[in-house]
Design a protein around this motif. Structure first.
Motif, PDB file in Angstrom:
ATOM      1  N   ASP A  60      -0.576  -5.287   5.443  1.00 19.02           N
ATOM      2  CA  ASP A  60      -1.031  -3.842   4.600  1.00 19.02           C
ATOM      3  C   ASP A  60      -2.281  -3.916   3.836  1.00 19.02           C
ATOM      4  OD1 ASP A  60       0.674  -2.555   6.254  1.00 19.02           O
ATOM      5  OD2 ASP A  60       1.819  -1.966   4.576  1.00 19.02           O
ATOM      6  N   THR A  61      -2.136  -5.131   2.923  1.00 20.01           N
ATOM      7  CA  THR A  61      -2.972  -5.462   2.061  1.00 20.01           C
ATOM      8  C   THR A  61      -4.353  -5.971   2.656  1.00 20.01           C
ATOM      9  OG1 THR A  61      -1.179  -6.084   0.396  1.00 20.01           O
ATOM     10  CG2 THR A  61      -3.611  -7.113  -0.099  1.00 20.01           C
ATOM     11  N   LEU A  62      -4.182  -7.068   3.522  1.00 18.56           N
ATOM     12  CA  LEU A  62      -5.232  -7.308   4.450  1.00 18.56           C
ATOM     13  C   LEU A  62      -6.012  -6.318   5.207  1.00 18.56           C
ATOM     14  CD1 LEU A  62      -3.682 -10.874   5.802  1.00 18.56           C
ATOM     15  CD2 LEU A  62      -5.362 -10.525   3.700  1.00 18.56           C
ATOM     16  N   THR A  63      -5.486  -5.522   5.563  1.00 19.95           N
ATOM     17  CA  THR A  63      -6.032  -4.271   6.162  1.00 19.95           C
ATOM     18  C   THR A  63      -6.841  -3.451   5.197  1.00 19.95           C
ATOM     19  OG1 THR A  63      -4.201  -4.279   7.856  1.00 19.95           O
ATOM     20  CG2 THR A  63      -5.680  -2.155   7.606  1.00 19.95           C
ATOM     21  N   LYS A  64      -6.466  -3.341   4.030  1.00 15.59           N
ATOM     22  CA  LYS A  64      -6.978  -2.583   3.140  1.00 15.59           C
ATOM     23  C   LYS A  64      -8.378  -3.262   2.621  1.00 15.59           C
ATOM     24  CE  LYS A  64      -2.960   0.008   1.902  1.00 15.59           C
ATOM     25  NZ  LYS A  64      -1.555  -0.232   1.449  1.00 15.59           N
ATOM     26  N   MET A  65      -8.154  -4.405   2.689  1.00 17.38           N
ATOM     27  CA  MET A  65      -9.134  -5.110   1.992  1.00 17.38           C
ATOM     28  C   MET A  65     -10.404  -5.273   2.986  1.00 17.38           C
ATOM     29  SD  MET A  65      -7.320  -8.792   0.572  1.00 17.38           S
ATOM     30  CE  MET A  65      -8.752  -9.228  -0.534  1.00 17.38           C
ATOM     31  N   GLN A  66      -9.976  -5.295   4.347  1.00 17.67           N
ATOM     32  CA  GLN A  66     -11.055  -5.165   5.183  1.00 17.67           C
ATOM     33  C   GLN A  66     -12.017  -3.811   5.155  1.00 17.67           C
ATOM     34  OE1 GLN A  66      -9.188  -5.330   9.194  1.00 17.67           O
ATOM     35  NE2 GLN A  66      -9.831  -7.415   9.478  1.00 17.67           N
ATOM     36  N   MET A  82     -13.519  -0.007  -4.098  1.00 19.33           N
ATOM     37  CA  MET A  82     -12.549  -0.869  -4.970  1.00 19.33           C
ATOM     38  C   MET A  82     -11.530  -0.030  -5.578  1.00 19.33           C
ATOM     39  SD  MET A  82     -11.883  -3.778  -6.247  1.00 19.33           S
ATOM     40  CE  MET A  82     -13.205  -4.967  -6.142  1.00 19.33           C
ATOM     41  N   THR A  83     -11.890   1.151  -6.135  1.00 16.49           N
ATOM     42  CA  THR A  83     -10.974   2.179  -6.821  1.00 16.49           C
ATOM     43  C   THR A  83     -10.059   2.475  -5.744  1.00 16.49           C
ATOM     44  OG1 THR A  83     -12.648   2.821  -8.371  1.00 16.49           O
ATOM     45  CG2 THR A  83     -10.715   4.280  -8.136  1.00 16.49           C
ATOM     46  N   ASP A  84     -10.458   2.920  -4.725  1.00 18.22           N
ATOM     47  CA  ASP A  84      -9.518   3.255  -3.479  1.00 18.22           C
ATOM     48  C   ASP A  84      -8.386   2.082  -3.073  1.00 18.22           C
ATOM     49  OD1 ASP A  84     -10.651   5.742  -3.369  1.00 18.22           O
ATOM     50  OD2 ASP A  84     -11.873   5.174  -1.395  1.00 18.22           O
ATOM     51  N   PHE A  85      -9.212   0.944  -3.007  1.00 17.65           N
ATOM     52  CA  PHE A  85      -8.180  -0.369  -3.008  1.00 17.65           C
ATOM     53  C   PHE A  85      -7.254  -0.631  -3.808  1.00 17.65           C
ATOM     54  CE2 PHE A  85      -7.365  -4.751  -3.387  1.00 17.65           C
ATOM     55  CZ  PHE A  85      -6.877  -5.068  -2.344  1.00 17.65           C
ATOM     56  N   ALA A  88      -4.437   2.340  -3.579  1.00 17.60           N
ATOM     57  CA  ALA A  88      -3.665   2.006  -2.250  1.00 17.60           C
ATOM     58  C   ALA A  88      -2.820   0.691  -2.532  1.00 17.60           C
ATOM     59  CB  ALA A  88      -4.554   1.750  -1.142  1.00 17.60           C
ATOM     60  N   THR A  89      -3.226  -0.301  -3.115  1.00 15.34           N
ATOM     61  CA  THR A  89      -2.610  -1.364  -3.243  1.00 15.34           C
ATOM     62  C   THR A  89      -1.313  -0.992  -4.361  1.00 15.34           C
ATOM     63  OG1 THR A  89      -4.331  -2.831  -2.994  1.00 15.34           O
ATOM     64  CG2 THR A  89      -2.709  -3.893  -3.996  1.00 15.34           C
ATOM     65  N   SER A  90      -1.579  -0.623  -5.432  1.00 11.44           N
ATOM     66  CA  SER A  90      -0.798   0.111  -6.497  1.00 11.44           C
ATOM     67  C   SER A  90       0.528   0.685  -5.902  1.00 11.44           C
ATOM     68  CB  SER A  90      -1.363   0.650  -7.504  1.00 11.44           C
ATOM     69  OG  SER A  90      -2.243  -0.120  -8.199  1.00 11.44           O
ATOM     70  N   GLU A  91       0.099   1.655  -4.928  1.00 10.58           N
ATOM     71  CA  GLU A  91       1.044   2.604  -4.306  1.00 10.58           C
ATOM     72  C   GLU A  91       1.802   1.740  -3.246  1.00 10.58           C
ATOM     73  OE1 GLU A  91       0.863   6.060  -1.099  1.00 10.58           O
ATOM     74  OE2 GLU A  91      -0.547   6.396  -2.928  1.00 10.58           O
ATOM     75  N   SER A  92       1.275   1.003  -2.659  1.00 15.03           N
ATOM     76  CA  SER A  92       1.826   0.093  -1.517  1.00 15.03           C
ATOM     77  C   SER A  92       2.903  -0.879  -2.190  1.00 15.03           C
ATOM     78  CB  SER A  92       0.952  -1.015  -0.620  1.00 15.03           C
ATOM     79  OG  SER A  92       1.427  -1.688  -0.065  1.00 15.03           O
ATOM     80  N   ALA A  93       2.478  -1.387  -3.426  1.00 11.80           N
ATOM     81  CA  ALA A  93       3.364  -2.309  -4.264  1.00 11.80           C
ATOM     82  C   ALA A  93       4.586  -1.524  -4.793  1.00 11.80           C
ATOM     83  CB  ALA A  93       2.645  -2.880  -5.289  1.00 11.80           C
ATOM     84  N   ALA A  94       4.635  -0.368  -5.072  1.00 16.06           N
ATOM     85  CA  ALA A  94       5.535   0.291  -5.431  1.00 16.06           C
ATOM     86  C   ALA A  94       6.629   0.665  -4.322  1.00 16.06           C
ATOM     87  CB  ALA A  94       5.319   1.752  -6.318  1.00 16.06           C
ATOM     88  N   GLU A  95       6.053   1.013  -3.431  1.00 16.85           N
ATOM     89  CA  GLU A  95       6.827   1.170  -2.130  1.00 16.85           C
ATOM     90  C   GLU A  95       7.705  -0.171  -1.566  1.00 16.85           C
ATOM     91  OE1 GLU A  95       4.252   2.653   1.050  1.00 16.85           O
ATOM     92  OE2 GLU A  95       3.876   4.561  -0.211  1.00 16.85           O
ATOM     93  N   HIS A  96       6.985  -1.269  -1.674  1.00 14.48           N
ATOM     94  CA  HIS A  96       7.584  -2.654  -1.243  1.00 14.48           C
ATOM     95  C   HIS A  96       8.747  -3.109  -2.181  1.00 14.48           C
ATOM     96  CE1 HIS A  96       4.026  -2.291   1.498  1.00 14.48           C
ATOM     97  NE2 HIS A  96       4.933  -3.092   2.340  1.00 14.48           N
ATOM     98  N   MET A  97       8.189  -2.891  -3.477  1.00 14.89           N
ATOM     99  CA  MET A  97       9.159  -3.229  -4.738  1.00 14.89           C
ATOM    100  C   MET A  97      10.642  -2.415  -4.277  1.00 14.89           C
ATOM    101  SD  MET A  97       7.844  -5.948  -5.786  1.00 14.89           S
ATOM    102  CE  MET A  97       9.056  -6.267  -6.851  1.00 14.89           C
TER     103      MET A  97
END
Length: 149
Positions: A60-66, A82-85, A88-97
Motif C-alpha cells: 500500500d505504501t509503495l502504491t501511494k509513493m508511485q 506530498m500532503t496527500d501521501f 494517507a500514510t498516517s491513516e494507513s498506519a493507524a489501520e495497520h497498527m
C-alpha cells in the motif's frame, strides 16, 4: 527370650511393592507435547498473519509513493501530493497498527484458553495419579503389615 521382628525384610518387601507408574509419566509427556504443538500453531499462525499484514502495508505504501512521484504540471501540486501521501500514510498506519493489535489480542486469548485447559487437564491427571498412588501405597502397607504379623 523374645524373637525380634526383622524390619529389613518388611521394608524391602514394601519398597518392592511400591508402584512405579510409567504410564502417568508417558501421559504427562504426551500432554506437554500436545500443549507445545498447540502453542506453536498459535504463534506460527500469528507470525503468518503479521507477515501478510506487513507485506500488504508495504505494498500500500509503495502504491501511494508511485502517485506521489509522478510528474506534476504545477509546483503547488508537488506539495499537495506530498500532503496527500502523508495523510494517507498516517491513516494507513493507524489501520495497520489496529490490525496488529487484533492479531496480538487473538494470540493472547488463544494462549490463555490453551493454558487454562492444560492446567485443568494436568490438575485432573495429578489428582488421579495421587489417588492411584495412595491406593497402591495403602495396599502395599497392608500387605507389609500382614506379612509382618
Amino acid at each position: 527370650m523374645a524373637k525380634t521382628q526383622d524390619f529389613t525384610t518388611v521394608f524391602k518387601d514394601m519398597m518392592g511393592s511400591f508402584p512405579v507408574d510409567t504410564k502417568s509419566m508417558e501421559d504427562a509427556y504426551k500432554s506437554q507435547t500436545t500443549l507445545a504443538e498447540k502453542l506453536s500453531t498459535v504463534s506460527l499462525s500469528a507470525a503468518q498473519e503479521s507477515a501478510q499484514l506487513s507485506a500488504k502495508w508495504a505494498q500500500d505504501t509503495l502504491t501511494k509513493m508511485q502517485d506521489m512521484t509522478k510528474a506534476k504540471s504545477e509546483p503547488a501540486d508537488y506539495a499537495k501530493s506530498m500532503t496527500d501521501f502523508v495523510s494517507a500514510t498516517s491513516e494507513s498506519a493507524a489501520e495497520h497498527m489496529a490490525a496488529f493489535a487484533e492479531i496480538a489480542k487473538k494470540v493472547q486469548t488463544q494462549t490463555l484458553e490453551l493454558m487454562m485447559a492444560a492446567g485443568k487437564d494436568m490438575s485432573e491427571d495429578m489428582t488421579a495419579a495421587a489417588k492411584k498412588a495412595q491406593d497402591e501405597m495403602t495396599n502395599a502397607a497392608k500387605k507389609a503389615t500382614t506379612a509382618a504379623k
